[in-house]
Scaffold this motif. Structure first.
Motif, PDB file in Angstrom:
ATOM      1  N   LYS A  60       3.695   3.350 128.690  1.00  0.00           N
ATOM      2  CA  LYS A  60       2.906   2.125 128.518  1.00  0.00           C
ATOM      3  C   LYS A  60       3.771   0.911 128.150  1.00  0.00           C
ATOM      4  O   LYS A  60       3.523  -0.192 128.621  1.00  0.00           O
ATOM      5  CB  LYS A  60       1.851   2.345 127.436  1.00  0.00           C
ATOM      6  N   TYR A  61       4.785   1.123 127.321  1.00  0.00           N
ATOM      7  CA  TYR A  61       5.543  -0.007 126.770  1.00  0.00           C
ATOM      8  C   TYR A  61       6.965  -0.153 127.309  1.00  0.00           C
ATOM      9  O   TYR A  61       7.663  -1.099 126.937  1.00  0.00           O
ATOM     10  CB  TYR A  61       5.584   0.098 125.238  1.00  0.00           C
ATOM     11  N   GLN A  62       7.408   0.727 128.173  1.00  0.00           N
ATOM     12  CA  GLN A  62       8.805   0.703 128.590  1.00  0.00           C
ATOM     13  C   GLN A  62       9.228  -0.606 129.264  1.00  0.00           C
ATOM     14  O   GLN A  62      10.334  -1.085 129.031  1.00  0.00           O
ATOM     15  CB  GLN A  62       9.125   1.899 129.485  1.00  0.00           C
ATOM     16  N   ASP A  63       8.369  -1.203 130.074  1.00  0.00           N
ATOM     17  CA  ASP A  63       8.757  -2.430 130.769  1.00  0.00           C
ATOM     18  C   ASP A  63       8.969  -3.594 129.802  1.00  0.00           C
ATOM     19  O   ASP A  63       9.941  -4.341 129.916  1.00  0.00           O
ATOM     20  CB  ASP A  63       7.714  -2.810 131.817  1.00  0.00           C
ATOM     21  N   VAL A  64       8.079  -3.750 128.849  1.00  0.00           N
ATOM     22  CA  VAL A  64       8.206  -4.857 127.895  1.00  0.00           C
ATOM     23  C   VAL A  64       9.379  -4.620 126.954  1.00  0.00           C
ATOM     24  O   VAL A  64      10.158  -5.537 126.677  1.00  0.00           O
ATOM     25  CB  VAL A  64       6.898  -5.061 127.100  1.00  0.00           C
ATOM     26  N   VAL A  65       9.525  -3.403 126.478  1.00  0.00           N
ATOM     27  CA  VAL A  65      10.651  -3.079 125.596  1.00  0.00           C
ATOM     28  C   VAL A  65      11.969  -3.360 126.320  1.00  0.00           C
ATOM     29  O   VAL A  65      12.868  -3.994 125.763  1.00  0.00           O
ATOM     30  CB  VAL A  65      10.566  -1.607 125.108  1.00  0.00           C
ATOM     31  N   ARG A 119      22.257  -5.289 131.551  1.00  0.00           N
ATOM     32  CA  ARG A 119      21.301  -4.262 131.958  1.00  0.00           C
ATOM     33  C   ARG A 119      21.588  -2.894 131.316  1.00  0.00           C
ATOM     34  O   ARG A 119      20.687  -2.237 130.816  1.00  0.00           O
ATOM     35  CB  ARG A 119      21.300  -4.150 133.484  1.00  0.00           C
ATOM     36  N   GLU A 120      22.833  -2.484 131.325  1.00  0.00           N
ATOM     37  CA  GLU A 120      23.188  -1.170 130.762  1.00  0.00           C
ATOM     38  C   GLU A 120      22.919  -1.116 129.261  1.00  0.00           C
ATOM     39  O   GLU A 120      22.363  -0.138 128.759  1.00  0.00           O
ATOM     40  CB  GLU A 120      24.645  -0.810 131.056  1.00  0.00           C
ATOM     41  N   ASP A 121      23.319  -2.170 128.559  1.00  0.00           N
ATOM     42  CA  ASP A 121      23.063  -2.224 127.115  1.00  0.00           C
ATOM     43  C   ASP A 121      21.566  -2.257 126.839  1.00  0.00           C
ATOM     44  O   ASP A 121      21.088  -1.625 125.899  1.00  0.00           O
ATOM     45  CB  ASP A 121      23.728  -3.457 126.491  1.00  0.00           C
ATOM     46  N   ALA A 122      20.825  -2.995 127.666  1.00  0.00           N
ATOM     47  CA  ALA A 122      19.378  -3.100 127.481  1.00  0.00           C
ATOM     48  C   ALA A 122      18.710  -1.739 127.684  1.00  0.00           C
ATOM     49  O   ALA A 122      17.817  -1.367 126.924  1.00  0.00           O
ATOM     50  CB  ALA A 122      18.789  -4.130 128.440  1.00  0.00           C
ATOM     51  N   GLU A 123      19.147  -1.004 128.694  1.00  0.00           N
ATOM     52  CA  GLU A 123      18.585   0.327 128.926  1.00  0.00           C
ATOM     53  C   GLU A 123      18.865   1.238 127.731  1.00  0.00           C
ATOM     54  O   GLU A 123      17.979   1.965 127.268  1.00  0.00           O
ATOM     55  CB  GLU A 123      19.169   0.943 130.200  1.00  0.00           C
ATOM     56  N   GLU A 124      20.087   1.154 127.236  1.00  0.00           N
ATOM     57  CA  GLU A 124      20.474   1.987 126.096  1.00  0.00           C
ATOM     58  C   GLU A 124      19.685   1.609 124.841  1.00  0.00           C
ATOM     59  O   GLU A 124      19.185   2.473 124.118  1.00  0.00           O
ATOM     60  CB  GLU A 124      21.975   1.828 125.838  1.00  0.00           C
ATOM     61  N   MET A 125      19.544   0.311 124.590  1.00  0.00           N
ATOM     62  CA  MET A 125      18.838  -0.129 123.387  1.00  0.00           C
ATOM     63  C   MET A 125      17.329   0.079 123.513  1.00  0.00           C
ATOM     64  O   MET A 125      16.659   0.332 122.508  1.00  0.00           O
ATOM     65  CB  MET A 125      19.146  -1.594 123.073  1.00  0.00           C
ATOM     66  N   ALA A 126      16.790   0.003 124.719  1.00  0.00           N
ATOM     67  CA  ALA A 126      15.370   0.308 124.917  1.00  0.00           C
ATOM     68  C   ALA A 126      15.122   1.772 124.578  1.00  0.00           C
ATOM     69  O   ALA A 126      14.179   2.110 123.854  1.00  0.00           O
ATOM     70  CB  ALA A 126      14.949  -0.001 126.349  1.00  0.00           C
ATOM     71  N   GLN A 127      16.003   2.622 125.069  1.00  0.00           N
ATOM     72  CA  GLN A 127      15.887   4.047 124.764  1.00  0.00           C
ATOM     73  C   GLN A 127      16.053   4.281 123.264  1.00  0.00           C
ATOM     74  O   GLN A 127      15.293   5.031 122.653  1.00  0.00           O
ATOM     75  CB  GLN A 127      16.939   4.834 125.547  1.00  0.00           C
ATOM     76  N   GLU A 128      17.032   3.619 122.677  1.00  0.00           N
ATOM     77  CA  GLU A 128      17.267   3.738 121.234  1.00  0.00           C
ATOM     78  C   GLU A 128      16.045   3.276 120.444  1.00  0.00           C
ATOM     79  O   GLU A 128      15.686   3.876 119.429  1.00  0.00           O
ATOM     80  CB  GLU A 128      18.504   2.920 120.837  1.00  0.00           C
ATOM     81  N   SER A 129      15.382   2.232 120.921  1.00  0.00           N
ATOM     82  CA  SER A 129      14.178   1.724 120.248  1.00  0.00           C
ATOM     83  C   SER A 129      13.072   2.763 120.254  1.00  0.00           C
ATOM     84  O   SER A 129      12.383   2.958 119.242  1.00  0.00           O
ATOM     85  CB  SER A 129      13.692   0.444 120.939  1.00  0.00           C
TER      86      SER A 129
END
Length: 188
Positions: free
Chosen positions: A27-32, A43-53
């Protein structure tokens, strides 16, 4: 199939049925990701930090007190995780590809922009905003977060959120006007 609210899934996860957390992620992956991308600009850091979040949210789910909406709590975790990462690294790369432009943004009054190019112009203009302005606009217009919720996410006072949103809207207006003028001049 009836869609349950976030609290239903949170209770299931807290009760040990961890597979229900996939609903929250979906539900929230796109906004996160979009918040992370704008703050980190990579992009790579964002993917990693989204996952970390999401990992942080999962591990801390039992501390969620339901004083605010779950989305507000999750966005706050994301924002803080990304700000902490930014302090560790100072890299800049901008992209707004992940932002979904919807009809709800029409209240910002983009009537002067041809409908067939509206999404292109809005994404280009959003990319020119500073990360804090972008985050405020994203949360308020694209995620329908209240000023109070945005205040909790960003740590800004409610009045500061209103002022910054006003300035961001003004800046978007100027950016969009300039973009439209440039396109008109290039056609002529």
């Amino acid at each position: 199939m009836e869609e349950k609210d976030d609290n239903y899934y949170i209770e299931k996860v807290i009760a040990g049925q961890t597979s229900y957390f996939s609903y929250v992620v979906e539900k929230y992956q796109d906004v996160v990701f979009s918040i992370a991308l704008k703050v980190l600009k990579n992009r790579e850091d964002a993917e990693e930090m989204a996952q970390e979040s999401f990992v942080k949210a999962f591990k801390s789910l039992h501390t969620f007190q339901r004083k605010a909406k779950f989305s507000t709590w999750l966005y706050r975790i994301t924002y803080n995780t990304c700000i902490s990462e930014t302090r560790k690294k100072k890299q800049y790369f901008a992209s707004t590809d992940e932002v979904q432009i919807s009809d709800e943004v029409e209240e910002m009054n983009f009537d002067g922009i041809p409908a067939e190019n509206r999404e292109k112009y809005i994404k280009a203009a959003l990319a020119k905003l500073q990360e804090d302005e972008y985050t405020l606009v994203l949360l308020y217009y694209f995620e329908d977060q209240s000023v109070e919720d945005i205040s909790k996410v960003t740590g800004l006072s409610g009045s500061n959120v209103k002022v910054k949103l006003y300035r961001a809207r003004k800046k978007l207006y100027v950016i969009l006007n300039e973009m439209l003028k440039e396109d008109v001049y290039s056609i002529l």
